[in-house]
Design a protein around this motif. Sequence first.
Motif, PDB file in Angstrom:
ATOM      1  N   ALA A 357       0.818  -1.212   0.000  1.00  0.00           N
ATOM      2  CA  ALA A 357       0.000   0.000   0.000  1.00  0.00           C
ATOM      3  C   ALA A 357       0.856   1.268   0.000  1.00  0.00           C
ATOM      4  O   ALA A 357       0.530   2.244  -0.685  1.00  0.00           O
ATOM      5  N   PHE A 358       1.967   1.270   0.772  1.00  0.00           N
ATOM      6  CA  PHE A 358       2.751   2.498   0.864  1.00  0.00           C
ATOM      7  C   PHE A 358       3.470   2.815  -0.452  1.00  0.00           C
ATOM      8  O   PHE A 358       3.700   3.974  -0.783  1.00  0.00           O
ATOM      9  N   VAL A 359       3.798   1.796  -1.228  1.00  0.00           N
ATOM     10  CA  VAL A 359       4.388   2.013  -2.548  1.00  0.00           C
ATOM     11  C   VAL A 359       3.334   2.578  -3.506  1.00  0.00           C
ATOM     12  O   VAL A 359       3.590   3.523  -4.260  1.00  0.00           O
ATOM     13  N   LEU A 360       2.140   2.007  -3.455  1.00  0.00           N
ATOM     14  CA  LEU A 360       1.056   2.478  -4.320  1.00  0.00           C
ATOM     15  C   LEU A 360       0.631   3.895  -3.964  1.00  0.00           C
ATOM     16  O   LEU A 360       0.256   4.683  -4.834  1.00  0.00           O
ATOM     17  N   GLU A 361       0.695   4.221  -2.678  1.00  0.00           N
ATOM     18  CA  GLU A 361       0.351   5.596  -2.247  1.00  0.00           C
ATOM     19  C   GLU A 361       1.322   6.594  -2.849  1.00  0.00           C
ATOM     20  O   GLU A 361       0.939   7.695  -3.255  1.00  0.00           O
ATOM     21  N   LYS A 362       2.592   6.205  -2.907  1.00  0.00           N
ATOM     22  CA  LYS A 362       3.590   7.075  -3.519  1.00  0.00           C
ATOM     23  C   LYS A 362       3.288   7.295  -4.999  1.00  0.00           C
ATOM     24  O   LYS A 362       3.401   8.413  -5.518  1.00  0.00           O
ATOM     25  N   LEU A 363       2.842   6.242  -5.666  1.00  0.00           N
ATOM     26  CA  LEU A 363       2.524   6.348  -7.095  1.00  0.00           C
ATOM     27  C   LEU A 363       1.245   7.140  -7.356  1.00  0.00           C
ATOM     28  O   LEU A 363       1.041   7.657  -8.447  1.00  0.00           O
ATOM     29  N   SER A 364       0.340   7.200  -6.362  1.00  0.00           N
ATOM     30  CA  SER A 364      -0.944   7.873  -6.558  1.00  0.00           C
ATOM     31  C   SER A 364      -0.807   9.374  -6.769  1.00  0.00           C
ATOM     32  O   SER A 364      -1.766  10.045  -7.152  1.00  0.00           O
ATOM     33  N   LYS A 365       0.370   9.901  -6.552  1.00  0.00           N
ATOM     34  CA  LYS A 365       0.600  11.337  -6.788  1.00  0.00           C
ATOM     35  C   LYS A 365       0.621  11.653  -8.284  1.00  0.00           C
ATOM     36  O   LYS A 365       0.488  12.807  -8.678  1.00  0.00           O
ATOM     37  N   ASN A 366       0.777  10.613  -9.090  1.00  0.00           N
ATOM     38  CA  ASN A 366       0.805  10.806 -10.542  1.00  0.00           C
ATOM     39  C   ASN A 366      -0.464  10.208 -11.144  1.00  0.00           C
ATOM     40  O   ASN A 366      -0.685   9.004 -11.073  1.00  0.00           O
ATOM     41  N   PRO A 367      -1.354  11.029 -11.749  1.00  0.00           N
ATOM     42  CA  PRO A 367      -2.632  10.537 -12.306  1.00  0.00           C
ATOM     43  C   PRO A 367      -2.470   9.515 -13.439  1.00  0.00           C
ATOM     44  O   PRO A 367      -3.428   8.838 -13.789  1.00  0.00           O
ATOM     45  N   LEU A 368      -1.259   9.398 -13.992  1.00  0.00           N
ATOM     46  CA  LEU A 368      -1.052   8.475 -15.101  1.00  0.00           C
ATOM     47  C   LEU A 368      -1.313   7.024 -14.723  1.00  0.00           C
ATOM     48  O   LEU A 368      -1.620   6.193 -15.575  1.00  0.00           O
ATOM     49  N   TYR A 369      -1.216   6.707 -13.437  1.00  0.00           N
ATOM     50  CA  TYR A 369      -1.319   5.314 -12.990  1.00  0.00           C
ATOM     51  C   TYR A 369      -2.608   5.039 -12.231  1.00  0.00           C
ATOM     52  O   TYR A 369      -2.741   4.025 -11.558  1.00  0.00           O
ATOM     53  N   ASP A 370      -3.591   5.960 -12.377  1.00  0.00           N
ATOM     54  CA  ASP A 370      -4.844   5.818 -11.629  1.00  0.00           C
ATOM     55  C   ASP A 370      -5.573   4.509 -11.939  1.00  0.00           C
ATOM     56  O   ASP A 370      -6.033   3.810 -11.032  1.00  0.00           O
ATOM     57  N   GLU A 382      -8.164   4.795   1.395  1.00  0.00           N
ATOM     58  CA  GLU A 382      -7.990   6.249   1.247  1.00  0.00           C
ATOM     59  C   GLU A 382      -7.485   6.602  -0.154  1.00  0.00           C
ATOM     60  O   GLU A 382      -8.014   7.502  -0.824  1.00  0.00           O
ATOM     61  N   VAL A 383      -6.473   5.855  -0.599  1.00  0.00           N
ATOM     62  CA  VAL A 383      -5.933   6.090  -1.940  1.00  0.00           C
ATOM     63  C   VAL A 383      -6.972   5.724  -3.002  1.00  0.00           C
ATOM     64  O   VAL A 383      -7.143   6.432  -3.996  1.00  0.00           O
ATOM     65  N   MET A 384      -7.703   4.645  -2.760  1.00  0.00           N
ATOM     66  CA  MET A 384      -8.727   4.205  -3.699  1.00  0.00           C
ATOM     67  C   MET A 384      -9.782   5.288  -3.901  1.00  0.00           C
ATOM     68  O   MET A 384     -10.171   5.598  -5.044  1.00  0.00           O
ATOM     69  N   GLU A 385     -10.251   5.871  -2.802  1.00  0.00           N
ATOM     70  CA  GLU A 385     -11.279   6.919  -2.896  1.00  0.00           C
ATOM     71  C   GLU A 385     -10.753   8.131  -3.647  1.00  0.00           C
ATOM     72  O   GLU A 385     -11.430   8.689  -4.511  1.00  0.00           O
ATOM     73  N   LYS A 386      -9.532   8.528  -3.320  1.00  0.00           N
ATOM     74  CA  LYS A 386      -8.939   9.691  -3.976  1.00  0.00           C
ATOM     75  C   LYS A 386      -8.802   9.471  -5.484  1.00  0.00           C
ATOM     76  O   LYS A 386      -9.156  10.343  -6.297  1.00  0.00           O
ATOM     77  N   VAL A 387      -8.331   8.293  -5.847  1.00  0.00           N
ATOM     78  CA  VAL A 387      -8.107   8.002  -7.268  1.00  0.00           C
ATOM     79  C   VAL A 387      -9.438   7.877  -8.017  1.00  0.00           C
ATOM     80  O   VAL A 387      -9.576   8.350  -9.151  1.00  0.00           O
ATOM     81  N   LEU A 388     -10.460   7.263  -7.394  1.00  0.00           N
ATOM     82  CA  LEU A 388     -11.757   7.128  -8.049  1.00  0.00           C
ATOM     83  C   LEU A 388     -12.411   8.498  -8.270  1.00  0.00           C
ATOM     84  O   LEU A 388     -13.056   8.714  -9.313  1.00  0.00           O
ATOM     85  N   TRP A 389     -12.262   9.405  -7.313  1.00  0.00           N
ATOM     86  CA  TRP A 389     -12.784  10.761  -7.518  1.00  0.00           C
ATOM     87  C   TRP A 389     -12.086  11.419  -8.710  1.00  0.00           C
ATOM     88  O   TRP A 389     -12.722  12.095  -9.527  1.00  0.00           O
ATOM     89  N   ARG A 390     -10.787  11.177  -8.811  1.00  0.00           N
ATOM     90  CA  ARG A 390     -10.033  11.776  -9.900  1.00  0.00           C
ATOM     91  C   ARG A 390     -10.464  11.182 -11.248  1.00  0.00           C
ATOM     92  O   ARG A 390     -10.615  11.897 -12.253  1.00  0.00           O
ATOM     93  N   LEU A 391     -10.676   9.881 -11.262  1.00  0.00           N
ATOM     94  CA  LEU A 391     -11.113   9.223 -12.501  1.00  0.00           C
ATOM     95  C   LEU A 391     -12.528   9.634 -12.882  1.00  0.00           C
ATOM     96  O   LEU A 391     -12.879   9.661 -14.066  1.00  0.00           O
ATOM     97  N   ALA A 392     -13.345   9.937 -11.878  1.00  0.00           N
ATOM     98  CA  ALA A 392     -14.729  10.346 -12.157  1.00  0.00           C
ATOM     99  C   ALA A 392     -14.786  11.654 -12.939  1.00  0.00           C
ATOM    100  O   ALA A 392     -15.783  11.942 -13.601  1.00  0.00           O
ATOM    101  N   MET A 393     -13.723  12.435 -12.860  1.00  0.00           N
ATOM    102  CA  MET A 393     -13.665  13.707 -13.576  1.00  0.00           C
ATOM    103  C   MET A 393     -13.069  13.548 -14.982  1.00  0.00           C
ATOM    104  O   MET A 393     -12.967  14.517 -15.727  1.00  0.00           O
ATOM    105  N   ASN A 394     -12.681  12.306 -15.323  1.00  0.00           N
ATOM    106  CA  ASN A 394     -12.049  12.070 -16.616  1.00  0.00           C
ATOM    107  C   ASN A 394     -13.049  12.301 -17.752  1.00  0.00           C
ATOM    108  O   ASN A 394     -14.230  11.980 -17.638  1.00  0.00           O
TER     109      ASN A 394
END
Length: 602
Positions: A357-370, A382-394
């Motif tokens: 999880a901590f490695v994936l959290e580091k990667l979540s700063k870049n939207p390319l890997y959402d 927490e990371v899942m929710e953040k990334v899904l919100w970001r993808l919802a705006m795609n």
Amino acid sequence: MHLTPEQQAADENTKPETLRILAKQNIELARLVAGNSNADPELLKDLAAREDDLILAGVTNNPNTPKDILLKLASKFPQEFLANPVINLLLIEKPNFYIEIPFWTLINLLKQDNLPQWLLLGAANLDNSAVLIAVAKHPQTSQNVLEQLAIKSKHDNALGLCIVKRKDLSERVLEKLVKYGTTSVRRYLASQIKTPPNILGKIAEHSELNWNDDIEIQTRIAKHPHTPTHVLEKLIGKGHSKAKKAIALRSNLSKKLIVRLAMDYRVHEMRFLAYNRYLSGDLLTELIQHPELRVRQMVVRHPNVPKNVLVQAVEVHQLRLFVAENPHTPAEILFQLTKESRGDVLKAVAENPNSPAFVLEKLSKNPLYDLLLVQHPSTSPEVMEKVLWRLAMNERLSVRKYVAQHPQTPLRILIQWVKTSPEVRREIAKNVSTPQHILEKLALSSWKKIRRNVAQNPNTPPFVLEKLASDRHLEVRQAVARNPNTPEHVLTELVRYSDLRLCIVKNPNTPPLVLEKLSEFHRYCTLVLEHPNTTKNIRLKILKILAESFIRKERLRAAQHPETPIDSLEKLVADEEIEVRKFAQRSLKVLYSSKKNHPDRS
């Protein structure tokens, strides 16, 4: 000394005229006369018109019997025909005498256990497929004759397969089969464990007319445990991916072959060697010193590579991507790789199943890997929710559809999209986490596919399913029939319709009463029998029906089932099918042996 009629009939010195008189007196004397070598051809011809088998057998064995009579009787009395001493004389007069033997007579003769070589050699010269196959099957057929038949099998697949399935073939015969046989023959040889290595090599050199056949046979040779190394090297050079993969997965790969495979572009791109679990850590440690880069890349990609090799490899720029791809790369090395600027390396880290999880959290700063992060099982909530919100705006509809059916998508997104985004409602209806009040609303949609997705959603409440059960579209009603939440009374009502019964019987929660109704329809009996909710009484009823079925597969199912009643098994023991009888006998044996412990079993 006065001879009795029986002695006269058997005596070879008795005159033909006397034999004719004796043959007319009674059948016993006629039988003796038929075997008498002094009986003239005309008398034997008359005796051949009789219907007594003993008389006819004697005539067939008599050297004075005319040739046309012999050939007529040979089919019914093959041993007597072959034992007749006149056959040798006929062969001297006419060496190709076998040509005059009628077809069915010849076939019957070739089925006899002991045959003279003249018959096998002669039959092998004919062009009839059935005759040649009979010769190929005979255990007394020599290797020379089999070589001759192998050449003839060029346009006769059945003949070639008949020869190749013999267990006594010489390598010369096998070589002829490889050269002249059909594709099916070479395919068979390529898969047989007893095929000699040099024959495998000859098959590998043969090119099939059909490209798919060629690939299949080369792949079988690549898998064969006895294929020589030099043949495997040639297969790698031919360029067939399936064959290369089969070689890459072998358990006995030499270091030379491993290097050869690692250097192959297709093997490198398809990661075939990474799936070979037989490559040891010691061997991989040795190969990491190889001068060729692709070999070292293969090593650090392999799951069996030791950790210390990965620690060293991560410092080499050309090896980092392959370290990131390794599913056994430790978390600390993967975290170290997140500092890499190369996108392909970061993507490989995001796809690596070992990334924590901590490695994936580091990667979540870049939207390319959402999209990769929301599919990873180790992504934190927490990371899942953040990334899904970001993808919802795609802006891409395909991305928003993916979010709409993701089980961890925030509820606020689903509620908002139900109101404002009709293009993703079908995916929301499919989402197993969609709240029941939203599903209830979507069930009123005018779109058939949305109602169907609601009907098959395991989260849909029973009262909504009850309403959808009367939908005007069949596929919606079928989805209701399959849904495990559908109430019992709804299934009881739906079972009346033939186009819904198959869906109901496959529903894991269909109750016993509904299953009992389904068992009244023969086509669903087997499915009802296997259903977890079927009661023992229903199963026994179905098994009795299957045991009396005219369909072999159903009787076989009854013979194999552990609950089939003894009286049904006793009937199946006399079944016309050998396999049914065999399993019925086996089941009966088990039941009889445990009958003392189960006295109530009937």
